[in-house]
Design an enzyme around this catalytic site. Structure first.
Site, PDB file in Angstrom:
ATOM      1  N   SER A 254       0.846  -1.195   0.000  1.00  0.00           N
ATOM      2  CA  SER A 254       0.000   0.000   0.000  1.00  0.00           C
ATOM      3  C   SER A 254       0.874   1.234   0.000  1.00  0.00           C
ATOM      4  O   SER A 254       2.025   1.201   0.408  1.00  0.00           O
ATOM      5  CB  SER A 254      -0.859   0.027   1.249  1.00  0.00           C
ATOM      6  OG  SER A 254      -0.018   0.278   2.367  1.00  0.00           O
ATOM      7  N   LYS A 255       0.280   2.331  -0.451  1.00  0.00           N
ATOM      8  CA  LYS A 255       1.085   3.544  -0.574  1.00  0.00           C
ATOM      9  C   LYS A 255       1.450   4.140   0.775  1.00  0.00           C
ATOM     10  O   LYS A 255       2.278   5.028   0.866  1.00  0.00           O
ATOM     11  CB  LYS A 255       0.390   4.564  -1.466  1.00  0.00           C
ATOM     12  CG  LYS A 255      -0.963   5.002  -1.016  1.00  0.00           C
ATOM     13  CD  LYS A 255      -1.551   5.933  -2.066  1.00  0.00           C
ATOM     14  CE  LYS A 255      -3.059   5.832  -2.099  1.00  0.00           C
ATOM     15  NZ  LYS A 255      -3.650   6.094  -3.371  1.00  0.00           N
ATOM     16  N   ARG A 256       0.824   3.647   1.842  1.00  0.00           N
ATOM     17  CA  ARG A 256       1.225   4.116   3.168  1.00  0.00           C
ATOM     18  C   ARG A 256       2.646   3.675   3.495  1.00  0.00           C
ATOM     19  O   ARG A 256       3.357   4.321   4.237  1.00  0.00           O
ATOM     20  CB  ARG A 256       0.325   3.536   4.240  1.00  0.00           C
ATOM     21  CG  ARG A 256      -0.969   4.223   4.333  1.00  0.00           C
ATOM     22  CD  ARG A 256      -1.981   3.355   5.037  1.00  0.00           C
ATOM     23  NE  ARG A 256      -3.284   3.889   4.713  1.00  0.00           N
ATOM     24  CZ  ARG A 256      -3.794   4.957   5.301  1.00  0.00           C
ATOM     25  NH1 ARG A 256      -3.151   5.559   6.275  1.00  0.00           N
ATOM     26  NH2 ARG A 256      -4.956   5.437   4.942  1.00  0.00           N
ATOM     27  N   LYS A 257       3.035   2.516   2.971  1.00  0.00           N
ATOM     28  CA  LYS A 257       4.342   1.967   3.340  1.00  0.00           C
ATOM     29  C   LYS A 257       5.368   2.043   2.207  1.00  0.00           C
ATOM     30  O   LYS A 257       6.554   2.070   2.458  1.00  0.00           O
ATOM     31  CB  LYS A 257       4.175   0.491   3.755  1.00  0.00           C
ATOM     32  CG  LYS A 257       3.052   0.281   4.765  1.00  0.00           C
ATOM     33  CD  LYS A 257       3.574  -0.234   6.091  1.00  0.00           C
ATOM     34  CE  LYS A 257       2.577  -0.080   7.218  1.00  0.00           C
ATOM     35  NZ  LYS A 257       1.607  -1.136   7.325  1.00  0.00           N
ATOM     36  N   ASN A 258       4.906   2.023   0.974  1.00  0.00           N
ATOM     37  CA  ASN A 258       5.808   2.031  -0.189  1.00  0.00           C
ATOM     38  C   ASN A 258       5.164   2.854  -1.283  1.00  0.00           C
ATOM     39  O   ASN A 258       3.959   2.732  -1.483  1.00  0.00           O
ATOM     40  CB  ASN A 258       5.927   0.613  -0.769  1.00  0.00           C
ATOM     41  CG  ASN A 258       6.894  -0.258  -0.015  1.00  0.00           C
ATOM     42  OD1 ASN A 258       8.031   0.108   0.191  1.00  0.00           O
ATOM     43  ND2 ASN A 258       6.428  -1.423   0.396  1.00  0.00           N
TER      44      ASN A 258
END
Ligand code: GLU
Length: 485
Positions: A254-258
């Site tokens: 997910s864009k929260r982590k990558n």
């Protein structure tokens, strides 16, 4: 079936930035097609009219081409099985759904939102499974057809019989699903547009797809698709559900982590062949454990047997390492040309130069001033971030502001200065945070500097993925910063 020429496809929906997962699934499909002398097709699934955009479709083409994928048929290259954009195939779906109503495998449902809410409430009280309860199944066919003809608003639902469906996945074997878990799926919406399930199955059949190779997250849809193939009397393709890409903590990527926007990696100067090499290692291994290889070598060795299901980690460090290996392998002249072309492409310069033109005296000032745009991982020290706000401040609160704003930016449809401004000002108004404080904090988080070109233009040129990555990084820095005395 086995002697049909191999035809595979990816079917992205143009509803956001081009996702690394699309390139990953695309690469596996393409490798399978090339290895077996088959065709690889790109189909655009834009039945969600509210969320689909042309800009997103174009970005998908650009990003997939950048990484080195080539498709034999698609909206941009044509082909014998077109059109390849679902919004141009509405009549095809409507005709097919009529066939299903005709043969009794689907039925019109006239329940409006109030009726559906009442069904849900009854189910809640009786602690029953949620899902459509089949009320409209019992309307006699003649009556149903007459009401449809009279123009009464309705959707068309699949009649899911009692029983079980077995999905035979080429990687996982048999998975048996009880139909009590499957809703009477909507096939055609009240506006005459198909849902994903109907359009996907009709197209896969008409485009003669032999193997559906897609991400694991679609496996729950597969029994519905198999039921649809049965309802039409068609032979289903083979099913291959690839393992889901994961963050380091094993959660779904997910864009929260990558950063998950493929074009972000292009922007920071990852080279496409390194990206391709990296994607080719996710879940698939080479026989001799080789890590650095090119597309042709990959195609040569590609096999479903070499795919392992234990969720591959999208490890950005590994990607950077692979890129570095390739950099060291290059002749300096080649590397210099790559740096020039990648880091200062003309279309980028044309966007950025106007932002600096007013304040430049000599050309040599441009690069140092504009360097922040192209920095791969901008690390802004906590004290710089804290300096954005005068007087009392709480780093944890500031960290939360940045996350909130990042989420707002993620939801913007067209990432242009006007929409960005509206989203950020809207957030300030709702949360009561003064624009002055927030704007400086954003500026420093995104550029590492206090003086920059106009804020919203700067964000637009940086792009959604870089903004998202930088705001989240700054938020993390603030979260662990001690509160100043
Ligand atoms: N439109 C779906 C997507 O966005 C396609 C899934 C499939 O391959 O069936 O990925």
């Amino acid at each position: 079936m086995n002697d049909r020429p191999v035809r595979v496809r990816i079917a992205p929906s143009p509803t956001g930035d081009p996702h690394v997962g699309t390139a990953y699934v695309g690469l596996m499909n393409m490798a399978f097609a090339r290895k077996n002398g088959g065709k690889f097709i790109l189909r655009i699934e834009d039945t969600d009219q509210e969320r689909s955009t042309k800009a997103s479709e174009q970005a998908i083409f650009d990003a997939l081409k950048w990484v080195g994928l080539t498709w034999d048929e698609g909206p941009d290259v044509g082909g014998e099985y077109g059109p390849y954009r679902q919004s141009e195939r509405t009549e095809i779906y409507q005709k097919h759904v009529r066939d299903l109503v005709e043969n009794g495998s689907a039925y019109p449902c006239f329940c409006d939102s109030e009726a559906l809410a009442a069904i849900r409430e009854r189910q809640r009280q009786a602690k029953q499974n949620k899902g459509y309860d089949g009320t409209c199944r019992s309307i006699p066919k003649d009556e149903a057809l007459a009401r449809m003809k009279a123009g009464e608003p309705h959707v068309i639902r699949l009649l899911v019989p009692d029983g079980t469906t077995t999905v035979h996945d080429e990687l996982r074997g048999d998975v048996v699903i009880d139909h009590c878990q499957i809703d009477d799926q909507i096939l055609l919406k009240s506006d005459g547009y198909p849902t994903y399930h109907l359009a996907n199955v009709v197209d896969d059949h008409l485009m003669e797809i032999t193997h559906v190779i897609r991400a694991e997250e679609w496996i729950n849809s597969t029994p519905k698709h198999i039921l649809l193939y049965q309802a039409f009397g068609w032979e289903p393709p083979k099913w291959v559900h690839l393992p889901l890409l994961r963050n380091h903590d094993k959660s779904k990527i997910s864009k929260r982590k990558n950063p998950v926007n493929l074009l972000y990696y292009q922007q920071i100067g990852v080279m496409p062949e390194a990206m391709l090499n990296f994607l080719a290692m996710l879940g698939h291994s080479m026989p001799d454990e080789r890590e650095v290889f090119d597309l042709l070598e990959f195609i040569e060795e590609f096999s479903f047997k070499r795919i392992s299901l234990g969720g591959p980690v999208f490890d950005v460090e590994k990607l950077m390492w692979l890129n570095g290996v390739r950099i060291r392998d290059m002749q300096p002249a080649e590397l210099a040309a790559r740096i020039r072309d990648t880091m200062m492409p003309m279309d980028w310069l044309l966007q950025v130069v106007p932002l600096f033109q007013e304040r430049m005296r000599v050309l040599g000032e441009f690069m140092p001033q504009a360097a922040f745009f192209r920095q791969p991982e901008l690390k802004v020290p906590a004290n710089d971030l804290l300096s954005a706000i005068k007087g009392d401040k709480d780093p944890k609160v500031m960290a939360k502001w940045l996350l909130d704003v990042a989420e707002r930016l993620d939801a913007i449809r067209d990432f242009n200065p006007q929409e960005i401004e509206a989203a950020i000002r809207g957030w300030c108004e709702e949360s009561g945070v003064p624009t002055g404080s927030l704007f400086m904090l954003l500026r420093i988080s995104l550029t590492g500097r206090r003086a920059t070109p106009p804020l919203f233009d700067t964000l637009a040129v940086l792009g959604r993925a870089a903004c998202s990555q930088r705001l989240r990084a700054a938020s993390t820095t603030l979260k662990s910063a001690p509160a100043p005395k």
